[in-house]
Design a protein around this motif. Sequence first.
Motif, PDB file in Angstrom:
ATOM      1  N   SER A 125       0.686  -0.570  -0.303  1.00 24.53           N
ATOM      2  CA  SER A 125      -0.460  -0.016   0.188  1.00 24.53           C
ATOM      3  C   SER A 125       0.528   1.093  -0.092  1.00 24.53           C
ATOM      4  O   SER A 125       1.834   1.861   0.673  1.00 24.53           O
ATOM      5  N   ARG A 133       0.486  -9.483   1.788  1.00 22.95           N
ATOM      6  CA  ARG A 133       0.648  -7.932   1.908  1.00 22.95           C
ATOM      7  C   ARG A 133       1.491  -7.940   3.030  1.00 22.95           C
ATOM      8  O   ARG A 133       1.119  -7.816   4.240  1.00 22.95           O
ATOM      9  N   ARG A 178       8.075   1.253  -1.278  1.00 22.94           N
ATOM     10  CA  ARG A 178       7.321   0.201  -1.297  1.00 22.94           C
ATOM     11  C   ARG A 178       7.702  -0.766  -2.305  1.00 22.94           C
ATOM     12  O   ARG A 178       7.580  -1.931  -2.069  1.00 22.94           O
TER      13      ARG A 178
END
Length: 118
Positions: free
Chosen positions: A49, A85, A58
């Motif tokens: 995210s 995730r 990221r």
Amino acid sequence: MLPAANRLRTAADFQDTTRRGSKAARGSVVVYVLRTADDYSPRVGTVVSRKLGGSVVRHRAARRIRGAMAPLVGTLPMGSRVVVRALPGADSDPNLAESVRIALTTGLGRSNRTRPTP
């Protein structure tokens, strides 16, 4: 890097896996595992995210997760889909590989309790 045959690519696959898959969290990752009745090779995808940080952070987290998953793909059952995730801190977590391995093992154990989905 994961071989092309072992990568989740479509948004529908990511969505289906995260919604119907078994969930296991450990450290700075959450792993979703969905076993299907298909006989294709296992597929893995990562979700990082924007809340985690800028582009560099990221991408660092995604590369580290893929690196941790690469040796584990061969242990996955045929037809399985896995989504990892990243949570805040995944880019700098010194135990990321161990967290991924433990969460994956837990998720596989939970998915083995249910019948593979068609």
